[in-house]
Scaffold this motif. Structure first.
Motif, PDB file in Angstrom:
ATOM      1  N   SER A 181       0.841  -1.197   0.000  1.00 49.69           N
ATOM      2  CA  SER A 181       0.000   0.000   0.000  1.00 49.69           C
ATOM      3  C   SER A 181       0.875   1.245   0.000  1.00 49.69           C
ATOM      4  CB  SER A 181      -0.920   0.007   1.223  1.00 49.69           C
ATOM      5  OG  SER A 181      -0.158   0.184   2.413  1.00 49.69           O
ATOM      6  N   GLY A 241      -6.416  -7.530  -9.247  1.00 50.74           N
ATOM      7  CA  GLY A 241      -7.260  -6.964  -8.196  1.00 50.74           C
ATOM      8  C   GLY A 241      -6.501  -6.213  -7.130  1.00 50.74           C
ATOM      9  N   ALA A 254      -5.655  -3.074  -6.787  1.00 52.67           N
ATOM     10  CA  ALA A 254      -6.260  -1.808  -6.363  1.00 52.67           C
ATOM     11  C   ALA A 254      -7.417  -2.036  -5.401  1.00 52.67           C
ATOM     12  CB  ALA A 254      -6.726  -1.021  -7.589  1.00 52.67           C
ATOM     13  N   GLN A 255      -8.239  -3.040  -5.691  1.00 55.99           N
ATOM     14  CA  GLN A 255      -9.364  -3.341  -4.803  1.00 55.99           C
ATOM     15  C   GLN A 255      -8.872  -3.873  -3.467  1.00 55.99           C
ATOM     16  OE1 GLN A 255     -12.726  -2.698  -5.504  1.00 55.99           O
ATOM     17  NE2 GLN A 255     -12.789  -3.043  -3.291  1.00 55.99           N
ATOM     18  N   LEU A 256      -7.825  -4.690  -3.516  1.00 56.66           N
ATOM     19  CA  LEU A 256      -7.248  -5.227  -2.288  1.00 56.66           C
ATOM     20  C   LEU A 256      -6.738  -4.096  -1.407  1.00 56.66           C
ATOM     21  CD1 LEU A 256      -6.494  -8.011  -0.942  1.00 56.66           C
ATOM     22  CD2 LEU A 256      -4.232  -7.682  -1.919  1.00 56.66           C
ATOM     23  N   GLN A 257      -6.055  -3.132  -2.003  1.00 59.96           N
ATOM     24  CA  GLN A 257      -5.547  -2.005  -1.243  1.00 59.96           C
ATOM     25  C   GLN A 257      -6.687  -1.158  -0.684  1.00 59.96           C
ATOM     26  OE1 GLN A 257      -3.193  -0.486  -4.465  1.00 59.96           O
ATOM     27  NE2 GLN A 257      -1.283  -1.316  -3.657  1.00 59.96           N
ATOM     28  N   ALA A 258      -7.712  -0.953  -1.494  1.00 53.26           N
ATOM     29  CA  ALA A 258      -8.861  -0.166  -1.025  1.00 53.26           C
ATOM     30  C   ALA A 258      -9.572  -0.867   0.129  1.00 53.26           C
ATOM     31  CB  ALA A 258      -9.827   0.081  -2.179  1.00 53.26           C
ATOM     32  N   ASP A 259      -9.718  -2.185   0.018  1.00 52.33           N
ATOM     33  CA  ASP A 259     -10.373  -2.947   1.087  1.00 52.33           C
ATOM     34  C   ASP A 259      -9.568  -2.870   2.375  1.00 52.33           C
ATOM     35  OD1 ASP A 259     -12.372  -3.625  -0.663  1.00 52.33           O
ATOM     36  OD2 ASP A 259     -11.621  -5.648  -1.062  1.00 52.33           O
ATOM     37  N   ARG A 274     -18.958  -9.181   6.874  1.00 55.56           N
ATOM     38  CA  ARG A 274     -18.550  -8.073   6.000  1.00 55.56           C
ATOM     39  C   ARG A 274     -19.309  -6.785   6.319  1.00 55.56           C
ATOM     40  NH1 ARG A 274     -15.350  -9.552   1.524  1.00 55.56           N
ATOM     41  NH2 ARG A 274     -15.277 -11.794   1.115  1.00 55.56           N
TER      42      ARG A 274
END
Length: 747
Positions: free
Chosen positions: A413, A516, A518-523, A734
């Protein structure tokens, strides 16, 4: 002072034919790159190519002599983030033009003027980190005029399908008295530039934040000097604003302290936002000639600058040098000190006979951001041969001595976390261990050369038993390789078996884009934002005077305590996370197996959500209608409901005492039974002893039976692809914001 510097620039044109070898280059502006620099020194040159060139080591080298660096004046190199285009300022025949070269199938093209430059004086190209815009300073006519501007102003072009757009002047809230130069944008969209606003402090470095689609009123930064004695210009701002590189003439520590020939300097910003005193970059970069226009490559590995060093050098060429030494000048950075696991230890190996202090695997309090970026797979080698174990209490099998096979992908990140792609419990191909990976940290340390340093927490979980052994691993990495990986396990959540595990393993870094990411970092960013605010337990006494914090943890020997704390008004006051080798680096990730709490909570939550979604009658459904294996039981399951089973009041048990833990020999068979067919059979071995709902007897197997019943009921409602654990994760965990560590379970 900006005006004086620009006039010196034009003086070079006029006096070109009679300039001395040490004549000042006197340039008006510079590029600011959009990357974090490397942070530690190295004397070894890189072994791979960069821009199809053999890169320099710890000594400067001319950049592309005869192509980029010629008999003209070259300044302020800017690289596109895809490393397929480069831009620089060339001054010849009385005009400053931005030139470019690009990578083609046949190699790098011969530099030529950029499409948007050539008619007017243009300097200081800067490409944004996304490659979508290029900023520069220009004397081209302003709106409504047909004659060149007498001052430099900031212009920009944007990428289009056909190339760069037509230049547009940058709109700023107020007009500078002497124009604007040296444009730079940090990652957050803030603009840094040189300007002169008498109402705000005069000439100097200014910052204009971006909000609401426009740049806001600028503010002057108290870092560059502007006086009759000292001239500081050509700033290069780090993408996070943590430091600035710049040209300075007139300082007492100039290599030629005559007030006319300048050197390159660096100034760091501390954690409170205050600028530390500037430092000369030293003889590694500076000389008795003049150095100017500092920039960095997009990956931060190389420092570019202009210099007219050399006996016969009339005008400046562009030079480059390995940049990792820059952060060694940062007073905030810390090194290994007396700690083990130095760069030499991790790169070359070292003698060891047990774990080391956990402090050696702990990110420093004021960790410096890493220059390297890790994205790809980390693969360990020789897990079985390289594993070591020392029993502290009880016994473990020989195979417990080594790690499961380790080959996992990670992304990094922007704020220095190393996030594993696969979170939660990983069912490993190991006879005895499963594995949990949690996010770690990445940082820089003095002495690590061109490498960045990483550590991360992990846990080993006994298969079938769920006891958890907490560990940490650490390694160095650059863009292509990693050092050896040191790991150690120094704490566990079991009283009957305690052990230290450790090893130093060879490893391979497989860099590459992670799907994925970017999504992993956002999550993960959302996960961090959703966590409880954490403070040390000692802060509880500060927030609530009179509280005796010694009461927390009292009665448990520290060596046998995992962690402890208390939550008050939404703040998690954490005590120590003790191991046998010091404080655990990742207290928030230390696993404490909950055993009965976990299974009881899960089936309760699952039944609640099913009843909420499909009606309260779900609780009264019969086990026999959803778990057909009941038919082989010696007990009576004809009237046993889901609710009875949740209450452990099925009436089927071996116990003879009230509220007894039905820990019979057959329960031991249940614990060890695999696969499912054997375990469900073992769950139904108890005889009938009471009417359902009248007597509570603790039976672990009841939660197993109920989970199967809930699973089969869910499939009757949502299809054969439905899964009861995934149902709870998606519809409860979640939405509550629980992290990915709760998204998997042993099956």
């Amino acid at each position: 002072m900006i005006t004086k510097r620009v006039l010196l620039l034009w003086l070079i044109f006029v006096l070109a034919s009679c300039a001395t070898p040490t004549a000042p280059t006197a340039t008006p502006s510079s590029l600011t790159a959009t990357v974090t620099p490397t942070s530690t020194p190295t004397s070894e040159p890189a072994t791979t190519t960069f821009l199809d060139e053999a890169p320099p080591g710890a000594e400067p080298a001319v950049f592309r002599p005869g192509s980029v660096s010629t008999g003209a004046i070259e300044l302020s190199l800017a690289l596109h983030p895809d490393l397929r285009e480069l831009y620089f300022t060339r001054l010849e025949s009385g005009k400053a033009i931005i030139w470019f070269s690009q990578q083609t199938d046949s190699g790098w093209s011969t530099p030529e003027p950029a499409d948007f430059s050539g008619k007017y004086n243009d300097v200081s190209p800067f490409v944004t980190s996304d490659g979508q815009q290029l900023y520069f300073a220009s004397m081209r006519p302003l709106a409504g005029s047909s004659v060149p501007s007498p001052q430099y102003h900031i212009w920009y072009v944007e990428t289009t399908a056909a190339g760069w757009s037509e230049p547009a002047q940058l709109s700023l809230p107020i007009e500078s008295a002497t124009g604007e130069t040296s444009p730079t944008l940090t990652r957050d969209g803030t603009l840094y530039y040189m300007a002169d606003y008498p109402a705000f402090g005069g000439s100097g470095l200014y910052r204009a934040r971006h909000a609401g689609g426009a740049f806001q009123t600028p503010e002057r930064l108290d870092v560059l000097s502007q006086s009759d004695a000292i001239v500081d210009v050509e700033p290069f701002i780090a993408p996070d604003g943590s430091f600035v590189l710049f040209y300075s003439a007139g300082r007492a520590d100039n290599f030629t302290p005559n007030g006319k020939v300048g050197d390159l300097y660096i100034a760091f910003q501390d954690n409170d936002g205050k600028w530390r005193p500037p430092q000369n970059l030293g003889a590694r970069v500076n000389s008795e000639a003049e150095e100017s226009t500092p920039t960095l490559s997009p990956d931060g590995k190389y420092l570019f600058f202009a210099s007219n060093r050399g006996v016969s050098q009339r005008f400046p060429d562009l030079y480059w040098i390995e940049a990792s030494f820059l952060q060694t000048l940062n007073p905030e950075i810390t090194g290994r000190g007396e700690l083990p696991l130095s760069a030499k230890d991790l790169l070359n190996g070292f003698a060891f006979d047990g774990p080391v202090d956990e402090a050696a695997l702990t990110p420093p309090t004021n960790a410096v951001p890493p220059v390297q970026r890790f994205e790809g797979r980390l693969e360990l080698h020789g897990e079985m041969e390289g594993g070591h174990i020392e029993m502290v209490r009880g016994e473990l099998e020989p195979a417990h001595a080594y790690l499961p096979e380790f080959d996992f992908a990670f992304v990094q990140s922007d704020d220095g976390y190393l996030v594993p792609v696969q979170r939660g419990q990983i069912i490993a191909e190991h006879p005895l261990w499963n594995l949990i990976l949690e996010p770690g940290r990445v940082w820089q340390e003095i002495g690590d050369g061109s490498y960045s340093r990483a550590s991360l927490p992990f846990a080993l979980i006994t298969k079938g038993g769920n006891a958890t052994f907490n560990g940490t691993l650490t390694f160095l990495f650059d863009g292509q390789s990693v050092s050896k990986v040191w790991y150690q396990v120094t704490q566990e959540t079991t009283t009957y078996s305690r052990a230290n595990l450790w090893g130093l393993l060879d490893a391979t870094y497989h860099p590459g884009t992670v799907g994925g990411a970017a999504q992993l970092q956002a999550d993960f960013a959302a996960e961090l934002a959703g966590r409880l605010l954490t403070r040390p337990l000692t802060a509880l006494a500060e927030d609530y005077p009179g509280v005796d914090i010694s009461a927390f943890g009292r009665g448990v020997t520290p060596a046998h305590r995992t962690w402890y704390g208390v939550v008050v008004n939404g703040i998690n006051y954490m005590g120590e996370c003790q191991t046998r080798f010091g404080q655990y680096p990742y207290c928030e990730s230390m696993r404490a197996t909950s055993y009965s709490t976990a299974k009881s909570a899960f089936v309760g939550v699952a039944l609640l959500r099913l009843a909420q979604k499909y009606g309260s009658e779900v609780t009264s459904l019969l086990i026999k209608d959803y778990v057909p294996e009941y038919a082989a039981s010696p007990g009576d399951w004809e009237q046993v409901t889901f609710n009875h089973t949740l209450d452990m009041s099925t009436g089927n048990y071996f116990a003879t005492s009230f509220m007894e833990d039905d820990d019979s020999e057959t329960m031991g068979v249940f614990f060890g039974a695999q696969p499912y067919s054997e375990r469900i059979a073992a769950a139904f071995t108890a005889p009938h002893a009471a009417t359902p709902g009248t007597r509570w007897v603790y039976r672990t197997s009841d939660t197993f039976i109920l989970t199967r019943a809930l699973h089969n009921y869910l499939q009757s409602q949502e299809g054969t692809e439905a899964d009861i654990y995934r149902f709870v994760v998606d519809e409860v965990y979640r939405p509550l914001g629980l992290g990915p560590g709760a998204y998997t379970t042993m099956r």
